[in-house]
Motif scaffolding. Structure first.
Motif, mmCIF file in Angstrom:
data_model
loop_
_atom_site.group_PDB
_atom_site.id
_atom_site.type_symbol
_atom_site.label_atom_id
_atom_site.label_comp_id
_atom_site.label_asym_id
_atom_site.label_seq_id
_atom_site.Cartn_x
_atom_site.Cartn_y
_atom_site.Cartn_z
ATOM 1 N N VAL A 70 48.814 35.279 37.273
ATOM 2 C CA VAL A 70 48.094 34.085 36.710
ATOM 3 C C VAL A 70 46.748 33.877 37.308
ATOM 4 C CG1 VAL A 70 49.101 32.122 37.972
ATOM 5 C CG2 VAL A 70 48.195 31.588 35.529
ATOM 6 N N TYR A 71 45.928 33.715 36.729
ATOM 7 C CA TYR A 71 44.308 33.344 37.438
ATOM 8 C C TYR A 71 43.616 32.815 36.182
ATOM 9 C CZ TYR A 71 43.058 37.687 34.885
ATOM 10 O OH TYR A 71 42.882 38.586 33.889
ATOM 11 N N SER A 72 42.490 31.875 36.772
ATOM 12 C CA SER A 72 41.780 31.253 35.952
ATOM 13 C C SER A 72 40.401 31.750 36.177
ATOM 14 C CB SER A 72 41.679 29.754 36.096
ATOM 15 O OG SER A 72 42.867 29.323 36.305
ATOM 16 N N ILE A 175 43.846 41.247 42.999
ATOM 17 C CA ILE A 175 43.586 40.093 43.266
ATOM 18 C C ILE A 175 42.012 39.630 42.920
ATOM 19 C CG2 ILE A 175 43.502 38.011 45.022
ATOM 20 C CD1 ILE A 175 45.759 39.316 46.107
ATOM 21 N N ARG A 176 41.588 38.770 42.110
ATOM 22 C CA ARG A 176 40.303 38.552 41.659
ATOM 23 C C ARG A 176 39.900 37.111 42.202
ATOM 24 N NH1 ARG A 176 40.506 40.783 36.184
ATOM 25 N NH2 ARG A 176 42.391 42.200 36.436
ATOM 26 N N PHE A 177 38.423 36.807 42.115
ATOM 27 C CA PHE A 177 38.141 35.487 42.724
ATOM 28 C C PHE A 177 38.920 34.354 41.860
ATOM 29 C CE2 PHE A 177 33.438 36.651 43.830
ATOM 30 C CZ PHE A 177 33.738 37.652 44.430
ATOM 31 N N THR A 248 33.903 35.502 36.615
ATOM 32 C CA THR A 248 34.788 35.333 37.998
ATOM 33 C C THR A 248 36.075 35.872 37.912
ATOM 34 O OG1 THR A 248 35.529 32.875 37.881
ATOM 35 C CG2 THR A 248 33.366 33.351 38.919
ATOM 36 N N ASP A 249 36.619 35.897 36.694
ATOM 37 C CA ASP A 249 37.989 36.466 36.702
ATOM 38 C C ASP A 249 38.045 38.105 36.697
ATOM 39 O OD1 ASP A 249 36.832 35.561 34.113
ATOM 40 O OD2 ASP A 249 38.389 36.989 33.355
ATOM 41 N N ASN A 250 36.611 38.629 36.603
ATOM 42 C CA ASN A 250 36.365 40.201 36.647
ATOM 43 C C ASN A 250 36.096 40.494 38.023
ATOM 44 O OD1 ASN A 250 37.479 40.349 34.016
ATOM 45 N ND2 ASN A 250 35.520 40.274 33.051
ATOM 46 N N MET A 251 35.978 39.549 38.877
ATOM 47 C CA MET A 251 35.549 40.098 40.354
ATOM 48 C C MET A 251 36.535 40.257 41.161
ATOM 49 S SD MET A 251 32.133 39.735 39.944
ATOM 50 C CE MET A 251 31.482 39.473 41.782
ATOM 51 N N LEU A 258 35.894 46.165 38.650
ATOM 52 C CA LEU A 258 36.836 46.063 38.150
ATOM 53 C C LEU A 258 36.711 45.396 36.765
ATOM 54 C CD1 LEU A 258 39.940 44.961 38.328
ATOM 55 C CD2 LEU A 258 39.359 42.909 39.117
ATOM 56 N N ASP A 259 37.855 45.973 35.882
ATOM 57 C CA ASP A 259 37.847 45.584 34.415
ATOM 58 C C ASP A 259 36.596 46.010 33.621
ATOM 59 O OD1 ASP A 259 39.987 44.243 34.512
ATOM 60 O OD2 ASP A 259 39.368 42.358 34.094
ATOM 61 N N TYR A 260 36.790 47.394 33.095
ATOM 62 C CA TYR A 260 35.498 48.104 32.422
ATOM 63 C C TYR A 260 35.706 47.689 30.932
ATOM 64 C CZ TYR A 260 35.003 50.824 36.576
ATOM 65 O OH TYR A 260 34.797 51.319 37.891
HETATM 66 MG MG MG Z 1 39.119 40.609 32.508
#
Ligand code: MG
Ligand code: AMP
Length: 492
Positions: A70-72, A175-177, A248-251, A258-260
């Motif tokens: 889970v992330y935001s 792990i993302r921001f 920020t969820d793709n950082m 990350l996340d092309y």
């Molecule tokens: Mg994404």
């Protein structure tokens, strides 16, 4: 087998256990044998029915533990609340003799975080991720790496009916921001505990300590992420890479690409170029990426504030972005001209002026970014023997007077240097081949007809983007007219 599923041990507040949803009749589209070997993964994974089954979501190997985390995050500048792995599933971390590597399926079905989505990915976007992550690795740019790509006759509904595909991707950590933002925004004291647990986990496993912030590991964490993100941005800019959705969820907390999604390598050089058809304001335009990354780091800093506690420390960590980015940017772009960063201030200023003037005349005409730098690299070395190499560069400009005026200054500068050294520098940063949109598009069209050979060709070609690969010279050509009509949006 050697599975260590460390992220799963953080507990149910961090991830949900979810099994992949099977697809009928899976088949390979691409397999990255080089990556498997370099990571020390078992050989049969990419060579067996069992492997195909696992990497298309039809089963797990013993020891795997599939979870969605889970992330935001902030999307297009707005707080978006809870997101999470809506179509990614981590299978755990495989510990080989060489490394521990997390392995994820993308497109293997619904998770508790799928919201309105179907948990699937379509073939076209999966091919783009599979090819581009390898292209970035070939360019020496930090990225998640694709291990394989599979497809199935299963239908997926987007604007039209499309075919399902599953990319298996790897990284030391995903792990993302947004993971930190998630817990920082949980109202309870539980949120604070979780935030600390996640930060400690990240520090223990993925981030080295540095002496700048020896008393405050969380400021150290922010500083490390700031450094790696700043360097990543300089690298993206230097090859004309536009990410397209720098939410920020793709950082990545590790400074990985990350996340092309709707990414693009620039064709013509236009700082305002927007590659994402859904980005109406140009928030993520090419020229804005470094600034957006900094904005995203602020979001991360804010999330880490309860742990860092001292604002001055957080600011110091963040402020390091500017110098690190600008040094890395100058180093990359001056290298593209064959120049080193001079330690004589007047020389550095005059070289920077030369570079900036060039970028201005390139932008004025939207000169092809990749072709220009590569042709320049060829011309620099062959200048004494081969006038036509310079002609090839000049041909990219309509305003010949502007080009010639700049070229005269550049040749004067080169006269002070050893051209062989210049060339060596230039060939390391000026790729011949990048994954232009139209190249990906051609591979996608063939794959949709069941012929995956073009995916394979591009995959191999882009692993060595700086090398002349004679039979494939035409892949370095300027884009055809239809390339500018390709529209890529977030829908994938
Ligand atoms: Mg994404
Ligand atoms: P993205 O724009 O691809 O980074 O996705 C933003 C969020 O939407 C992430 O939480 C994704 O997991 C989720 N998402 C995107 N596409 C889908 C889908 N087809 N099914 C479920 N979740 C999705």
């Amino acid at each position: 087998m050697n599975w260590i599923n460390r992220f799963a041990t953080l507990g149910p507040e961090f991830s949900a256990q979810v099994l992949p949803s099977p697809v009928p009749e899976p088949m390979w589209v691409g397999r990255n044998f080089e990556l498997a070997a370099s990571l020390g993964l078992p050989e049969d994974w990419l060579n067996s029915a069992d492997g195909l089954s696992v990497f298309s979501g039809n089963g797990l190997l013993e020891g795997m533990q599939s979870i969605a985390s889970v992330y935001s995050g902030h999307q297009f500048g707005q707080w978006a609340g809870q997101l999470g792995d809506g179509r990614a599933l981590s299978l755990g971390e495989f510990q080989s003799e060489k490394a521990a590597i997390e392995i994820q399926l993308k497109g293997a079905g619904k998770t508790p975080f799928s919201r309105m989505g179907d948990g699937r990915a379509v073939l076209r976007s999966s091919i783009r991720e599979y090819l581009c992550s390898e292209a970035m690795a070939g360019l020496g740019i930090p990225t998640t790496r694709a291990l394989c790509l599979s497809t199935s006759p299963q239908k997926v509904i987007r604007e039209e009916v499309e075919t399902a595909a599953i990319v298996t991707r790897t990284a030391p950590s995903f792990i993302r921001f947004g993971h930190f933002e998630h817990f920082a925004n949980q109202p309870s004291s539980k949120g604070a505990d979780n935030l600390k647990q996640l930060a400690d986990f990240t520090l223990t496993h993925f981030v080295r300590a540095n002496s700048n912030f020896s008393d405050n590991p969380y400021a150290n964490l922010l500083w490390e992420v700031t450094q790696s993100t700043a360097k990543l941005m300089a690298q993206w800019q230097s090859v004309g890479f536009c990410h397209g959705v720098m939410n920020t969820d793709n950082m990545s907390i590790l400074g990985l690409t990350l996340d092309y999604g709707p990414f693009q390598f620039l064709d013509g050089f236009n700082p305002n170029h927007i590659c994402n058809h859904s980005d109406h304001t140009g928030r993520y335009a090419y020229g804005r990426q470094p600034q957006v990354a900094y904005w995203n780091l602020f979001c991360l800093a804010q999330a880490l504030m309860p742990l860092i506690e001292t604002q001055e420390l957080a600011m110091r960590a963040l402020e390091s972005y500017k110098l690190t980015f600008s040094n890395a940017w100058s180093e990359k772009f001056l290298s593209k001209l064959g120049l080193a960063v001079s330690d004589v201030p007047e020389q550095l200023e005059s070289d920077t002026q030369l570079l900036n003037n060039l970028l201005e005349i390139m932008a004025a005409e939207q000169v092809d970014f990749t072709a220009f730098w590569r042709r320049l690299s060829v011309a620099v070395v062959e200048s004494s023997t081969e006038a036509s190499a310079w002609r090839q560069v000049a041909d990219l400009f309509l305003d010949q007077a502007a080009w010639q005026a700049w070229q005269t200054r550049y040749l004067d500068r080169l006269n002070q240097l050893d051209v062989n050294q210049c060339q060596e520098r230039m060939y390391k940063v000026n790729p011949k081949y990048v994954l232009r949109n139209h190249l990906a598009e051609s591979a996608i069209q063939k794959s949709k007809m069941g012929d995956h050979s073009e995916v394979e060709t591009l995959f191999k070609l882009l692993q060595s983007p700086f090398d002349d690969q004679a039979p494939f010279d035409h892949y370095a050509n300027l884009p055809p007219a239809w390339a500018s009509s390709i529209e890529i949006s977030c829908s994938s």
